[in-house]
Design an enzyme around this catalytic site. Structure first.
Site, PDB file in Angstrom:
ATOM      1  N   CYS A 160       0.842  -1.191   0.000  1.00 21.02           N
ATOM      2  CA  CYS A 160       0.000   0.000   0.000  1.00 21.02           C
ATOM      3  C   CYS A 160       0.887   1.254   0.000  1.00 21.02           C
ATOM      4  O   CYS A 160       1.585   1.505  -0.970  1.00 21.02           O
ATOM      5  CB  CYS A 160      -0.947  -0.048   1.201  1.00 21.02           C
ATOM      6  SG  CYS A 160      -2.117   1.313   1.330  1.00 21.02           S
ATOM      7  N   ASP A 217      -9.347  -3.097  -7.090  1.00 22.45           N
ATOM      8  CA  ASP A 217      -8.859  -2.055  -6.187  1.00 22.45           C
ATOM      9  C   ASP A 217      -9.559  -0.743  -6.525  1.00 22.45           C
ATOM     10  O   ASP A 217      -9.414  -0.215  -7.632  1.00 22.45           O
ATOM     11  CB  ASP A 217      -7.343  -1.909  -6.354  1.00 22.45           C
ATOM     12  CG  ASP A 217      -6.707  -1.051  -5.273  1.00 22.45           C
ATOM     13  OD1 ASP A 217      -7.354  -0.086  -4.812  1.00 22.45           O
ATOM     14  OD2 ASP A 217      -5.551  -1.332  -4.905  1.00 22.45           O
ATOM     15  N   HIS A 249      -7.938  -3.984  -2.988  1.00 25.51           N
ATOM     16  CA  HIS A 249      -6.740  -3.430  -2.366  1.00 25.51           C
ATOM     17  C   HIS A 249      -6.415  -4.255  -1.115  1.00 25.51           C
ATOM     18  O   HIS A 249      -7.287  -4.820  -0.479  1.00 25.51           O
ATOM     19  CB  HIS A 249      -6.993  -1.972  -1.981  1.00 25.51           C
ATOM     20  CG  HIS A 249      -5.767  -1.229  -1.566  1.00 25.51           C
ATOM     21  ND1 HIS A 249      -4.823  -0.794  -2.457  1.00 25.51           N
ATOM     22  CD2 HIS A 249      -5.319  -0.858  -0.344  1.00 25.51           C
ATOM     23  CE1 HIS A 249      -3.851  -0.175  -1.815  1.00 25.51           C
ATOM     24  NE2 HIS A 249      -4.128  -0.207  -0.517  1.00 25.51           N
TER      25      HIS A 249
END
Length: 280
Positions: A160, A217, A249
């Site tokens: 991330c 995502d 995600h």
């Protein structure tokens, strides 16, 4: 074999020991309840524990036996160096790497004390300059090279927020041998804290980068992935971006509901192959 932080770093004070140990315990509050599928990796055969690199705390895991070990910098999600990131370090150590995860928010605050993501982003994450992060990663790499790591075999992986940083570091450090970026943002607004994003630096990549992304995502568009694939062709190193069509995600984050076992396991296998191929 376990090592506490004093044995890894004799200069470590008791005050720093307590502060860092508390900050690194468990999972970040903002991440929510821990998912039942959270993976726990033991420390058998490893030396693990916090260390101080100047004023920078870090968590280190490595095989207990001595030797010049290939090193992997592990870069946190927005939630900081919590138990999942520590576990990733132990997984890498089981594979024969010296894995080190520096606490890259230490000057801005402690993410484990914040209970919601918007507050975390506003009060800590938005105040962390990329230049500081890259300098701290350089310091972590130098520490590893002086403490059992092979400075000629250095890699980075991040998730991330850390996925974006992994791309940036691959454009920053000419000694880096490999990078694996998990669902790191590729584009964004240029600010004083974040003057460049991976797409801006694609032609400057100095190490091979494997990008692992989710097709579902909501925060990273497929258009930005396509642009990155095209822009990276100008780099003098190979890049590869894999998209898992149905993955959201944070599909590798086994402690969260976003975890997708099939994509996570395939990504981890690809990471191992990428590191092996580029750090031999």
């Amino acid at each position: 074999m376990h090592e506490d932080m004093k044995s890894l770093n004799p200069a470590f004070s008791r005050r720093n020991f307590i502060g860092t140990a508390l900050a690194a315990t468990g999972f970040a509050m903002a991440a929510g309840p821990v998912h039942a599928e959270a993976i726990t990796t033991d420390a058998m055969g490893l030396s693990v524990g916090p260390v101080m690199i100047g004023e920078l705390p870090a968590y280190v895991a490595r095989p207990a036996q001595a030797g010049a070990l290939p090193t992997v910098l592990v870069v946190q999600e927005i939630f900081g160096v919590h138990e999942h990131i520590r576990d990733v370090c132990r997984r890498l150590a089981k594979l024969g790497y010296l894995a080190i995860a520096p606490e890259l928010y230490v000057r801005q605050g402690d993410p484990s004390t914040i209970a919601d993501i918007p507050t975390l982003l506003k009060t800590i994450v938005a105040k962390v300059p990329d230049r500081q992060v890259l300098t701290d990663l350089d310091a972590a790499a130098a520490w590893a090279g002086a403490n059992g790591g092979d400075p000629h075999r250095l890699a980075i992986t991040g998730f991330c927020w850390g996925g974006r940083i992994s791309w940036l570091y691959a454009a920053h450090n000419p000694t880096l041998r490999a990078a694996v970026a998990w669902y790191g943002k590729l584009t964004g607004e240029a600010t004083a804290m974040t003057p460049h994003h991976p797409l801006d630096l694609a032609a400057q990549l100095k190490a091979p980068v494997l990008g692992l992304y989710g097709g579902a995502d909501q925060g990273i568009s497929q258009d930005s992935i396509a642009l990155m694939r095209e822009a990276a062709k100008a780099a003098k190193v190979k890049t590869e971006i894999v998209v898992y069509p149905d993955a959201p995600h944070a599909f590798h984050a086994d402690y969260r509901p976003s975890y997708r076992e099939e994509a996570a396991k395939d990504g981890w296998n690809r990471l191992q192959a990428w590191l092996k191929d580029n750090m031999a």
